[in-house]
Design an enzyme around this catalytic site. Structure first.
Site: not given
Ligand code: F6R
Length: 243
Positions: A67, A136, A138, A143
């Site tokens: 992403d 959340n 995701h 989302e």
């Molecule tokens: C990042 C991504 C996000 C993260 C998620 C958790 O490429 O796709 O979905 O994996 O927000 O983020 P952290 O690991 O920083 O808690």
């Protein structure tokens, strides 16, 4: 779907590193999709140690981006590309020709999505996907409420993602849209690992793993993956009632 629980972030990270290293050693031309973010950060450092120590050949594998923040250039420290380049590609000596990522500054994100979908198809699908879990629920930027049957697409980021996402940026940054692989990519990948660490993830992990499977909590979809595993440290697992 299996759930594996490790005592702490360090042991979880070592497991992440070993899994990726084994994937590349077993199938040197693997197509990999590895998340950015805090969760896999140490795992990538340990992976580089293993790759160098065991002289694993990474010259034939390919990486696709999971992403990106739309409107954020690749040289911005907060971009997903910047993270992956710093923590994964550079330490592993991955060449630019082995990397296909979303460009946050694209003028035609929908076209980029179709190009990404085609790239993955041409590469015969993703061998290993490593994803984190947002506060959340995701996955990537899928989302709450995301559609299950969709490949790469543009997303209106929700309030939690826009707020929590500030942690990656050196200064307050306007985050509105994202571009992401879809849940269909996750479900079609040959192997998927979902990782979460820390007490702050315990609540969302409980919802994802012990409430009904629903795109309201995209992370719950990992339970539909035929070859999916969720790896947690004890803090992230601390609210699970049945193990
Ligand atoms: C990042 C991504 C996000 C993260 C998620 C958790 O490429 O796709 O979905 O994996 O927000 O983020 P952290 O690991 O920083 O808690």
């Amino acid at each position: 779907m299996a759930i594996q629980i490790y005592p702490d972030y360090d042991s979880l990270s070592l497991h992440v590193a070993n899994e990726i290293a084994a994937q590349i050693a077993d199938k040197p031309d693997s197509l990999l999709c590895l998340a950015a973010g805090d969760t896999p950060k140490l795992g990538y450092r340990l992976l580089a140690d293993i790759v160098h120590k065991e002289q694993i050949d990474c010259s034939r594998c390919t990486f696709v981006g999971l992403d990106e923040w739309l409107g954020v250039p690749q040289d911005n420290e907060g971009s997903c590309f910047y993270f992956l380049n710093t923590h994964l590609f550079t330490p592993l000596g991955i060449k630019r020709s082995q990397i296909h990522v979303f460009d946050g500054m694209t003028t035609d994100p929908d076209k980029d999505c179709r190009t990404m979908d085609q790239f993955i198809r041409d590469g015969n699908g993703i061998d290993l996907m490593l994803v984190g879990v947002g506060m959340n629920g995701h996955i990537g930027f899928n989302e709450p409420g995301a559609r299950e049957n969709v490949y790469a697409h543009v997303v209106q980021l929700d309030e939690t993602t826009r707020r929590v996402g500030q942690k990656y940026f050196p200064r307050e940054t306007k985050l509105n849209l994202g571009i992401t692989l879809g849940l269909r990519h996750l479900l079609e990948s040959r192997r998927a690992i979902m990782a979460a660490s820390g007490l702050k993830k315990a609540g969302i992990i409980k919802l994802a793993l012990q409430e009904e499977i629903s795109t309201d909590i995209p992370a719950s979809l990992i339970r539909k993956h035929k070859n999916g595993v969720t790896i947690l440290d004890e803090d992230a697992a601390s609210r699970l009632t049945v193990i």
